[in-house]
Design a protein around this motif. Structure first.
Motif, PDB file in Angstrom:
ATOM      1  N   PRO A   1      -1.207  16.874   9.490  1.00 26.07           N
ATOM      2  CA  PRO A   1      -0.329  17.904  10.061  1.00 26.07           C
ATOM      3  C   PRO A   1      -0.481  18.103  11.562  1.00 26.07           C
ATOM      4  CG  PRO A   1      -2.020  18.866   8.615  1.00 26.07           C
ATOM      5  CD  PRO A   1      -2.042  17.403   8.397  1.00 26.07           C
ATOM      6  N   VAL A   2      -1.683  17.924  12.098  1.00 29.23           N
ATOM      7  CA  VAL A   2      -1.863  18.069  13.545  1.00 29.23           C
ATOM      8  C   VAL A   2      -1.166  16.934  14.284  1.00 29.23           C
ATOM      9  CG1 VAL A   2      -3.545  18.072  15.431  1.00 29.23           C
ATOM     10  CG2 VAL A   2      -4.001  19.392  13.352  1.00 29.23           C
ATOM     11  N   VAL A   3      -1.296  15.713  13.778  1.00 27.27           N
ATOM     12  CA  VAL A   3      -0.612  14.570  14.387  1.00 27.27           C
ATOM     13  C   VAL A   3       0.893  14.779  14.329  1.00 27.27           C
ATOM     14  CG1 VAL A   3      -0.198  12.084  14.212  1.00 27.27           C
ATOM     15  CG2 VAL A   3      -2.498  12.994  13.863  1.00 27.27           C
ATOM     16  N   GLU A   4       1.370  15.254  13.200  1.00 23.88           N
ATOM     17  CA  GLU A   4       2.804  15.513  13.046  1.00 23.88           C
ATOM     18  C   GLU A   4       3.268  16.585  14.028  1.00 23.88           C
ATOM     19  OE1 GLU A   4       5.843  15.882   9.283  1.00 23.88           O
ATOM     20  OE2 GLU A   4       3.866  16.831   9.126  1.00 23.88           O
ATOM     21  N   ARG A   5       2.495  17.661  14.153  1.00 22.23           N
ATOM     22  CA  ARG A   5       2.876  18.768  15.028  1.00 22.23           C
ATOM     23  C   ARG A   5       2.867  18.355  16.498  1.00 22.23           C
ATOM     24  NH1 ARG A   5      -0.408  22.270  13.138  1.00 22.23           N
ATOM     25  NH2 ARG A   5      -2.137  22.104  14.627  1.00 22.23           N
ATOM     26  N   VAL A   6       1.821  17.683  16.923  1.00 22.10           N
ATOM     27  CA  VAL A   6       1.729  17.273  18.322  1.00 22.10           C
ATOM     28  C   VAL A   6       2.815  16.264  18.664  1.00 22.10           C
ATOM     29  CG1 VAL A   6       0.291  16.111  20.047  1.00 22.10           C
ATOM     30  CG2 VAL A   6      -0.734  17.794  18.500  1.00 22.10           C
ATOM     31  N   THR A   7       3.088  15.335  17.752  1.00 22.23           N
ATOM     32  CA  THR A   7       4.146  14.349  17.988  1.00 22.23           C
ATOM     33  C   THR A   7       5.496  15.032  18.139  1.00 22.23           C
ATOM     34  OG1 THR A   7       2.921  12.717  16.679  1.00 22.23           O
ATOM     35  CG2 THR A   7       5.219  12.238  17.148  1.00 22.23           C
ATOM     36  N   ALA A   8       5.773  15.986  17.270  1.00 22.03           N
ATOM     37  CA  ALA A   8       7.048  16.700  17.346  1.00 22.03           C
ATOM     38  C   ALA A   8       7.159  17.477  18.659  1.00 22.03           C
ATOM     39  CB  ALA A   8       7.182  17.648  16.159  1.00 22.03           C
ATOM     40  N   ARG A   9       6.062  18.084  19.076  1.00 24.40           N
ATOM     41  CA  ARG A   9       6.074  18.854  20.327  1.00 24.40           C
ATOM     42  C   ARG A   9       6.328  17.952  21.527  1.00 24.40           C
ATOM     43  NH1 ARG A   9       1.167  21.601  19.938  1.00 24.40           N
ATOM     44  NH2 ARG A   9       0.031  20.078  21.187  1.00 24.40           N
ATOM     45  N   ILE A  10       5.644  16.807  21.573  1.00 24.72           N
ATOM     46  CA  ILE A  10       5.831  15.878  22.679  1.00 24.72           C
ATOM     47  C   ILE A  10       7.257  15.332  22.679  1.00 24.72           C
ATOM     48  CG2 ILE A  10       5.147  13.608  23.562  1.00 24.72           C
ATOM     49  CD1 ILE A  10       2.289  14.248  22.668  1.00 24.72           C
ATOM     50  N   THR A  11       7.762  15.013  21.499  1.00 26.41           N
ATOM     51  CA  THR A  11       9.124  14.477  21.397  1.00 26.41           C
ATOM     52  C   THR A  11      10.146  15.474  21.919  1.00 26.41           C
ATOM     53  OG1 THR A  11       8.490  13.114  19.493  1.00 26.41           O
ATOM     54  CG2 THR A  11      10.846  13.542  19.803  1.00 26.41           C
ATOM     55  N   GLU A  12       9.993  16.726  21.546  1.00 30.04           N
ATOM     56  CA  GLU A  12      10.935  17.751  22.002  1.00 30.04           C
ATOM     57  C   GLU A  12      10.790  17.996  23.502  1.00 30.04           C
ATOM     58  OE1 GLU A  12      13.959  20.246  22.276  1.00 30.04           O
ATOM     59  OE2 GLU A  12      13.463  19.018  20.526  1.00 30.04           O
TER      60      GLU A  12
ATOM     61  N   MET B   1       0.843  -1.190   0.000  1.00 31.79           N
ATOM     62  CA  MET B   1       0.000   0.000   0.000  1.00 31.79           C
ATOM     63  C   MET B   1       0.883   1.246   0.000  1.00 31.79           C
ATOM     64  SD  MET B   1      -2.955   1.107   2.706  1.00 31.79           S
ATOM     65  CE  MET B   1      -3.800   2.675   2.506  1.00 31.79           C
ATOM     66  N   PRO B   2       0.542   2.306  -0.794  1.00 32.31           N
ATOM     67  CA  PRO B   2       1.365   3.517  -0.800  1.00 32.31           C
ATOM     68  C   PRO B   2       1.383   4.189   0.557  1.00 32.31           C
ATOM     69  CG  PRO B   2      -0.715   3.836  -2.002  1.00 32.31           C
ATOM     70  CD  PRO B   2      -0.603   2.380  -1.718  1.00 32.31           C
ATOM     71  N   THR B   3       2.477   4.880   0.842  1.00 34.97           N
ATOM     72  CA  THR B   3       2.622   5.583   2.108  1.00 34.97           C
ATOM     73  C   THR B   3       1.597   6.706   2.208  1.00 34.97           C
ATOM     74  OG1 THR B   3       4.976   5.088   2.135  1.00 34.97           O
ATOM     75  CG2 THR B   3       4.218   6.859   3.576  1.00 34.97           C
ATOM     76  N   VAL B   4       0.945   6.815   3.362  1.00 33.44           N
ATOM     77  CA  VAL B   4      -0.051   7.861   3.593  1.00 33.44           C
ATOM     78  C   VAL B   4       0.624   9.012   4.317  1.00 33.44           C
ATOM     79  CG1 VAL B   4      -2.218   8.426   4.743  1.00 33.44           C
ATOM     80  CG2 VAL B   4      -1.911   6.156   3.723  1.00 33.44           C
ATOM     81  N   ALA B   5       0.384  10.219   3.832  1.00 35.26           N
ATOM     82  CA  ALA B   5       0.967  11.396   4.474  1.00 35.26           C
ATOM     83  C   ALA B   5       0.356  11.589   5.861  1.00 35.26           C
ATOM     84  CB  ALA B   5       0.719  12.632   3.616  1.00 35.26           C
ATOM     85  N   LEU B   6       1.185  11.896   6.834  1.00 36.21           N
ATOM     86  CA  LEU B   6       0.729  12.098   8.196  1.00 36.21           C
ATOM     87  C   LEU B   6      -0.060  13.393   8.298  1.00 36.21           C
ATOM     88  CD1 LEU B   6       1.095  10.471  10.830  1.00 36.21           C
ATOM     89  CD2 LEU B   6       2.997  11.994  11.390  1.00 36.21           C
TER      90      LEU B   6
END
Length: 616
Positions: free
Chosen positions: A8-19, A1-6
């Motif tokens: 943007p809210v999931v990407e932003r929140v994940t980056a914030r939590i990671t940092e 199956m082709p890769t699905v783009a994440l």
């Protein structure tokens, strides 16, 4: 199956939590890596240590003595009072057999307490409930501290038990860990019918015998209670975090398929140890991405408000720092895909038949709302968690969840959700911060502005209701916001106030506009009345609820995400807190033993944990 783009809210929140988590997470992973390097191999123990460990192990002695194969530690919450846990009585025998067939061994490392909130609702024992999660975490650590295990299986289902097991196991995150549930009981009387009898009983229109008949017809067999409360939300979270074998959550107990899944979990745990080449430690399964997936799953299914506490504590145990702002932002971006009681009329058996967790996970993955690239206990990624198990001539197999919903009144795809936003929201204002379960509340009731009626316990509110003091009259319009304060973790252990549900629902159904505002919990069965719960700071810790006075005007707006006392700002700033007496909550029913936990509990937004309170 082709890769699905994440998304943007999931990407932003994940980056914030990671940092935000970077320092704590790196420290946690370094400690887990050091623990892996140190063991856990039985041959490093002294002969006396080892002999104690296998003295009663019978046919497993050679494997344990000479280090042949892996050894599974079983941590069990079995007891025969909890219907959800009673089927686990025979799991250890199944697991030992499976381990021997794989050339390994398994031992019950320890048991953890498992109380039933359904039994303690409205009773003094409920004040031990939330802190039982911390006790379970500590008991899990005690069980695994023997350091003779290469992997662990966690046998648990219900409210505080799964979070407690997971928090405890994360202290041993160098071990592979798989959660092994028991499944739901068969459907009883419809939940709506049960709720109607409860409500009529609260109004004095149903007898105790009628109420007992309804309750016994609802909770009637081995297995998990079938409404979508905290226990079944736990099972959803274990699926979406990759801690179950795919599709394990809602397979009925005492069936060949359930037994096959238990055996498969033992086999998979042995394949995952550091002794082989497929090592999958818990520390790397519970990642920042897995925590974000958990929040999205909770929002998409309208899961239990209790997980606004539990997820924070679980994340912190893995060195990850999340807060209610993260949950709120993800919930706003996540459509509601399920209607399961109390968010609808169906139960979890109907949900599973309509497509279940596998269908929901696939829909969320295809929309980019979940991280697919998480490590799961089965060795694959989250895409495999969209499959459902079945038996083919006693052979355990998996197939894709249905491509379409089998009942669009229960579960829907992303193209036609029940709501454009998820089930949980964070409120904030001059009263602090709180959680509200919007998915259970009809749109017309999601905003309420009214004078407050103040109570120091749920029993005081019920007594006022029975005395007619909450009825409309020439002196009282009838619309109000019930403030029940002094119910937070430091005051009395933060009991659920579920006993209020029939009373408040009865008031709403007879035409009064009501809402609840409390620093206590309302449980996974939060009902149709607007309830701003988990208010933090809590009243006894300097929270603004202690500044409210009878008759103050308050506005709760779940759509806007606000809750405010509409009091002149100068007067509000000058007000002192009302004295709160919690002396009646300190003794009896074992409460005296939990004083240390009450004194050290963190706030609700930091998980309400005595173990992790230092996170603040």
């Amino acid at each position: 199956m082709p890769t699905v783009a994440l998304h943007p809210v999931v990407e932003r929140v994940t980056a914030r939590i990671t940092e935000r988590s970077r320092v704590l997470r790196n420290d946690y992973l370094a400690r887990m890596d050091a623990a892996r390097q140190a063991g856990p191999y039985r041959y490093k123990l002294s002969c006396g240590n080892q002999a104690h460990g296998f003295a009663a192990s019978g046919d497993d002695k050679p494997a344990l003595r000479y280090g042949q194969g892996g050894n599974l530690g079983i941590v069990t919450a079995y007891n025969d009072m909890l219907s959800a846990h009673q089927p686990m009585e025979h799991y250890p025998a199944l697991i030992r057999m499976a381990a021997r067939n794989m050339g390994g061994s398994a031992q019950v490392a320890g048991g953890v307490p498992a109380m039933c909130d359904g039994v303690t609702q409205g009773r003094a024992g409920m004040e031990l409930s939330l802190f039982s999660r911390d006790v379970i975490a500590m008991a899990t650590a005690v069980a695994l501290s023997h350091d003779t295990f290469d992997a662990a299986l966690m046998l648990g289902v219900c409210d505080k038990i799964v979070p407690g097991l997971l928090i405890g196991a994360l202290s041993f995150g160098h071990l592979p860990v798989i959660f092994v549930p028991a499944g739901p009981m068969p459907s009883g009387i419809p939940n709506k019918q049960k709720a109607e009898v409860r409500q009529r009983y609260a109004l004095g229109q149903a007898s105790q015998d009628e109420l007992m008949d309804a309750e016994a017809a609802s909770y009637h067999a081995p297995g998990t209670c079938t409404f979508y409360g905290t226990a079944n939300s736990n099972q959803m979270l274990m699926e979406v975090m990759g801690l179950h074998l795919p599709g394990t959550a809602f397979v009925p107990p005492n069936t060949p398929l359930r037994s096959a899944l238990t055996v498969a979990a033992a086999e998979q745990a042995l394949r995952s140890t550091a002794l082989g080449d497929a090592y999958r430690p818990l520390a790397h399964v519970v990642s920042e991405k897995a925590i974000v997936n958990a929040m999205v799953g909770l929002a998409a299914t309208g899961g239990s408000t209790n997980h606004a506490l539990h997820l924070v504590a679980v994340a912190r145990a893995a060195g990850i720092v999340m807060d209610w702002g993260d949950l709120d932002e993800l919930s706003k971006a996540t459509p509601l895909l399920a209607r399961v009681y109390p968010n609808g009329s169906a139960d979890v058996n109907h949900f599973e038949a309509a497509g279940g967790i596998g269908f929901v996970i696939r829909e969320l993955l295809d929309a980019g709302l979940l991280h697919a690239d998480v490590l799961c206990v089965h060795g694959g990624n989250l895409r495999q968690q969209t499959q459902q198990p079945y038996l083919d001539d006693l052979q355990l197999c998996w197939r894709d969840a249905p491509a379409q919903s089998q009942d669009s009144e229960i579960v829907r795809g992303m193209a036609n959700p029940f709501d454009s936003e998820g089930g949980l929201r964070c409120l904030q204002g001059n009263l602090g911060r709180a959680i509200v379960k919007v998915s259970a509340v009809a749109l017309p009731y999601r905003k309420h502005e009214a004078p407050v009626r103040i109570f120091d316990s749920q029993d005081a509110l019920i007594a006022a209701f029975k005395a007619g003091q909450l009825d409309k009259s020439e002196h009282f319009h009838g619309d109000f916001i019930a403030v029940v304060r002094g119910q937070g973790p430091r005051a009395n252990g933060m009991p659920e106030l579920h006993k209020l549900t029939p009373t408040l629902a009865a008031l709403q159904d007879r035409g009064q506009r009501v809402a609840l505002l409390t620093d206590g919990r309302m449980s996974g069965a939060s009902g149709k009345v607007l309830a701003a719960i988990h208010v933090t700071p809590e009243a006894v810790a300097g929270g603004a609820l202690a500044k409210l006075r009878e008759g103050d005007l308050v506005r709760i707006d779940a759509e806007a995400g606000t809750m405010d006392a509409l009091v002149d700002a100068v007067e509000w700033a000058a007000r002192s807190a009302a004295p709160l007496d919690s002396s009646g909550n300190q003794h009896g029913m074992g409460r005296e033993l939990f004083g240390l936990m009450r004194g050290h509990a963190g706030s609700a937004e930091h998980g309400a944990s005595a173990l992790l309170g230092a996170v603040e």
